[in-house]
Design a protein around this motif. Sequence first.
Motif, PDB file in Angstrom:
ATOM      1  N   ARG A 373      12.929   7.652  36.779  1.00  0.00           N
ATOM      2  CA  ARG A 373      12.696   8.945  36.113  1.00  0.00           C
ATOM      3  C   ARG A 373      13.364  10.089  36.836  1.00  0.00           C
ATOM      4  O   ARG A 373      13.210  11.249  36.467  1.00  0.00           O
ATOM      5  CB  ARG A 373      11.196   9.195  35.990  1.00  0.00           C
ATOM      6  N   GLY A 374      14.102   9.784  37.884  1.00  0.00           N
ATOM      7  CA  GLY A 374      14.840  10.807  38.617  1.00  0.00           C
ATOM      8  C   GLY A 374      13.980  11.564  39.606  1.00  0.00           C
ATOM      9  O   GLY A 374      12.866  11.176  39.937  1.00  0.00           O
ATOM     10  N   GLU A 375      14.518  12.677  40.072  1.00  0.00           N
ATOM     11  CA  GLU A 375      13.816  13.527  41.021  1.00  0.00           C
ATOM     12  C   GLU A 375      12.774  14.375  40.308  1.00  0.00           C
ATOM     13  O   GLU A 375      12.979  14.802  39.175  1.00  0.00           O
ATOM     14  CB  GLU A 375      14.805  14.462  41.724  1.00  0.00           C
ATOM     15  N   CYS A 376      11.675  14.649  41.002  1.00  0.00           N
ATOM     16  CA  CYS A 376      10.708  15.608  40.477  1.00  0.00           C
ATOM     17  C   CYS A 376      11.401  16.963  40.340  1.00  0.00           C
ATOM     18  O   CYS A 376      11.278  17.638  39.324  1.00  0.00           O
ATOM     19  CB  CYS A 376       9.520  15.716  41.407  1.00  0.00           C
ATOM     20  N   PHE A 377      12.158  17.339  41.352  1.00  0.00           N
ATOM     21  CA  PHE A 377      13.007  18.534  41.285  1.00  0.00           C
ATOM     22  C   PHE A 377      14.346  18.239  41.946  1.00  0.00           C
ATOM     23  O   PHE A 377      15.362  18.167  41.282  1.00  0.00           O
ATOM     24  CB  PHE A 377      12.317  19.733  41.947  1.00  0.00           C
ATOM     25  N   GLY A 378      14.358  18.068  43.242  1.00  0.00           N
ATOM     26  CA  GLY A 378      15.590  17.786  43.966  1.00  0.00           C
ATOM     27  C   GLY A 378      16.093  19.004  44.713  1.00  0.00           C
ATOM     28  O   GLY A 378      17.090  19.619  44.330  1.00  0.00           O
ATOM     29  N   ARG A 379      15.398  19.373  45.788  1.00  0.00           N
ATOM     30  CA  ARG A 379      15.742  20.570  46.560  1.00  0.00           C
ATOM     31  C   ARG A 379      17.179  20.521  47.075  1.00  0.00           C
ATOM     32  O   ARG A 379      17.884  21.528  47.102  1.00  0.00           O
ATOM     33  CB  ARG A 379      14.766  20.700  47.731  1.00  0.00           C
ATOM     34  N   ILE A 380      17.631  19.339  47.469  1.00  0.00           N
ATOM     35  CA  ILE A 380      18.977  19.221  48.025  1.00  0.00           C
ATOM     36  C   ILE A 380      20.040  19.629  47.006  1.00  0.00           C
ATOM     37  O   ILE A 380      21.126  20.087  47.376  1.00  0.00           O
ATOM     38  CB  ILE A 380      19.241  17.781  48.531  1.00  0.00           C
ATOM     39  N   THR A 381      19.725  19.502  45.719  1.00  0.00           N
ATOM     40  CA  THR A 381      20.689  19.860  44.676  1.00  0.00           C
ATOM     41  C   THR A 381      20.980  21.350  44.683  1.00  0.00           C
ATOM     42  O   THR A 381      22.142  21.775  44.651  1.00  0.00           O
ATOM     43  CB  THR A 381      20.166  19.435  43.284  1.00  0.00           C
ATOM     44  N   ILE A 382      19.933  22.178  44.749  1.00  0.00           N
ATOM     45  CA  ILE A 382      20.179  23.621  44.758  1.00  0.00           C
ATOM     46  C   ILE A 382      20.748  24.070  46.101  1.00  0.00           C
ATOM     47  O   ILE A 382      21.476  25.068  46.174  1.00  0.00           O
ATOM     48  CB  ILE A 382      18.920  24.427  44.393  1.00  0.00           C
ATOM     49  N   GLU A 383      20.440  23.336  47.164  1.00  0.00           N
ATOM     50  CA  GLU A 383      21.036  23.662  48.460  1.00  0.00           C
ATOM     51  C   GLU A 383      22.541  23.387  48.436  1.00  0.00           C
ATOM     52  O   GLU A 383      23.336  24.183  48.954  1.00  0.00           O
ATOM     53  CB  GLU A 383      20.348  22.851  49.561  1.00  0.00           C
ATOM     54  N   ALA A 384      22.931  22.292  47.824  1.00  0.00           N
ATOM     55  CA  ALA A 384      24.362  21.984  47.702  1.00  0.00           C
ATOM     56  C   ALA A 384      25.073  23.016  46.841  1.00  0.00           C
ATOM     57  O   ALA A 384      26.190  23.445  47.157  1.00  0.00           O
ATOM     58  CB  ALA A 384      24.532  20.589  47.109  1.00  0.00           C
ATOM     59  N   MET A 385      24.442  23.428  45.748  1.00  0.00           N
ATOM     60  CA  MET A 385      25.046  24.428  44.871  1.00  0.00           C
ATOM     61  C   MET A 385      25.217  25.763  45.590  1.00  0.00           C
ATOM     62  O   MET A 385      26.155  26.511  45.326  1.00  0.00           O
ATOM     63  CB  MET A 385      24.209  24.577  43.604  1.00  0.00           C
ATOM     64  N   ALA A 386      24.314  26.070  46.529  1.00  0.00           N
ATOM     65  CA  ALA A 386      24.450  27.286  47.335  1.00  0.00           C
ATOM     66  C   ALA A 386      25.704  27.236  48.187  1.00  0.00           C
ATOM     67  O   ALA A 386      26.305  28.274  48.504  1.00  0.00           O
ATOM     68  CB  ALA A 386      23.221  27.468  48.215  1.00  0.00           C
ATOM     69  N   PHE A 387      26.131  26.019  48.555  1.00  0.00           N
ATOM     70  CA  PHE A 387      27.351  25.833  49.340  1.00  0.00           C
ATOM     71  C   PHE A 387      28.579  25.653  48.443  1.00  0.00           C
ATOM     72  O   PHE A 387      29.625  25.216  48.899  1.00  0.00           O
ATOM     73  CB  PHE A 387      27.200  24.627  50.272  1.00  0.00           C
ATOM     74  N   LYS A 388      28.407  25.986  47.168  1.00  0.00           N
ATOM     75  CA  LYS A 388      29.500  25.921  46.187  1.00  0.00           C
ATOM     76  C   LYS A 388      30.051  24.507  46.035  1.00  0.00           C
ATOM     77  O   LYS A 388      31.264  24.306  45.890  1.00  0.00           O
ATOM     78  CB  LYS A 388      30.612  26.907  46.539  1.00  0.00           C
ATOM     79  N   LEU A 389      29.145  23.539  46.039  1.00  0.00           N
ATOM     80  CA  LEU A 389      29.533  22.143  45.860  1.00  0.00           C
ATOM     81  C   LEU A 389      29.221  21.698  44.443  1.00  0.00           C
ATOM     82  O   LEU A 389      28.136  21.984  43.926  1.00  0.00           O
ATOM     83  CB  LEU A 389      28.770  21.237  46.827  1.00  0.00           C
ATOM     84  N   PRO A 390      30.134  20.984  43.778  1.00  0.00           N
ATOM     85  CA  PRO A 390      29.794  20.360  42.499  1.00  0.00           C
ATOM     86  C   PRO A 390      28.832  19.210  42.743  1.00  0.00           C
ATOM     87  O   PRO A 390      28.822  18.619  43.831  1.00  0.00           O
ATOM     88  CB  PRO A 390      31.141  19.851  41.988  1.00  0.00           C
TER      89      PRO A 390
END
Length: 482
Positions: A373-390
Motif C-alpha cells: 500500500r506504499g508509504e503512509c506519507f514518506g518524509r524522505i520524499t519531501i526532503e529530496a524535493m527540497a534538494f531539487k531532486l526528481p
Amino acid sequence: MAKPSTSVWVTMQKKRWPLMILLVLSVSTVGMILVRSSFDSCSVSGKNCGRFAAEKEESSDVKIRSVSGSLNPLGFMKSKLVLLVSHELSLSGGPLLLMELAFLLRGVDAEVVWITNQKPIEEDEVVKVLEKKMLDRGVQVISAKSHKAIDTALKSDLVVLNTAVAGKWLDAVLKDNVREVLPKILWWIHEMRGHYFKPDLVKHLPFVAGAMIDSHATAEYWKNRTHDRLGIKMPKTYVVHLGNSKELMEVADDSFAKRVLREQVRESLGVRNDDILFGIINSVSRGKGQDLFLRGFHESLRIIKETKKLEVPTMHAVVVGSDMSAQTKFETELRNFVQEKRLQKIVHFVNKTMKVAPYLAAIDVLVQNSQARGECFGRITIEAMAFKLPVLGTAAGGTMEIVVNRTTGLLHNTGKDGVLPLAKNIVKLATDVEMRMRMGKKGYERVKEMFLEHHMSHRIASVLKEVLQHAKTHSRTTNSDI
C-alpha cells in the motif's frame, strides 16, 4: 572525531561557518555512520546535525514567534502539560516524528513528558542517545510503567499515542483509569499494514478525542479496515501532511554547503562528480522495496547496453539504511544479488543514519520504492524535493499525494510488475539532464508551497485546538454529572 582540514575552514565565508561546522562534522562520519558518532558530532558542533538538534536558549516571548516574527501557531500550547507515548525509541520514522512534535511543543514552553512503552532489556545505545537529546531540550523522560506515568496521564491536558502499537500501554498501565484519559487522547497513526488491526491494539480507538494520520490514503485505509475487520468506527480523523524542518531547508538552500557535501560523500563512495547516482533512503526491509529497486537498476543497465545509441555517464546506486549487524535474511539477499550480478563497484550500501542531508546532496535522483500500500506519507520524499531532486516513486499511499507524476517525478507500479517501468524511468532520467533539472525545480516549488515546518505546525495546531476543546467539554460534562 577527526577535525576538518584547515583548507576547508579558510574557504568558508563568515556567515556560513556555523553551518559548515555541522556539514564537515557530518561528513566525517560518512562511510561508517555509527549512531554514537553521529550524535556526538551534533554535540561537538553546537549546531543542528539533523532533524532534532537543540536550538539556542530563547526568551518565552521569542519562543512563541516564528522566524518571520509572526505568532507561532502552537503558541496556545504554552504551559500545557502534554504526555507523549511512543511504542519504541529508535531511528524509525514514528518515534522520530514524535520527537519532532516534542521539540515543537517545547519551543512554545509546553511541559512535555515522554514515555517509551517497549524498551530493550539490555542497554541500547540509540535509546540512550535519543533520550539524552530529549532531556537536553527540556523533555522529561519517565518510565512507562511508573506511578508517575499514570499520574501524568491523569493530570495532562493532552495525551498523544504514537502508532497503533502504543495502544497496548492503555490497558497495561492505566488499567481502571483508561476511561478517564480517553477523551484527551490524540492517536497519531503512521501504519499501513494489515497486522495492526487487532482488538488488543486499537479497541479504544473509537473513544479517543481524535486520530491524526499522515495522508488521505492511509486515513481511508484505516476507516475501511477498522469497519470491515473489527466492526468499529474511527474517531474524528485529521489528515496532517508533514513538513521539512528549518534545519534541513537551511542546508537545502545553501549551494555551497551542498557542493561540499556532494563532493565528500561521493569521494567516500568512489563516485565521480559526473557519474549519475540513484539513491534509496529507507530502513532496509522488504516493504521498502530495496530488492525491486536493485532489480530495476540492473535492468536499466541492460536496456542502456542494448540501446547502442544511448550515451550515459557511469550510473551508480546507493542504498542508505543498511544494517549488516542485524544479519537479516533480506539484507543478505540484497548483497548476494549485487555480487551475483557483479555490481559491487557501482552499488553501495550505507548504514542507518539520521543525517539524510549529506546523501540528498550527493545523489541525483531519489527512488521511493515502498511496496504493497506504499508509504503512509514518506518524509524522505519531501526532503529530496527540497534538494531539487526528481523522485521515482511507487504509485501507492502517501507518495501519490506528494509526487506529481511527470512533473516532480515519475511513478511506477508496486510489485514485480513495477520493475521494468522503474528501469525505464531510470533510463529516462539518466539520459535527460534537462528533465531531471526541471522536475527537481518543480518539486522544490511544491515543497515551498506545501511541505515546510510552518505548514505542518499550522496543521497540527488546528488539530490540537480541537482535541483540547473536546477534552475540556468532556471534563465539564463529567463534572456536571457528578
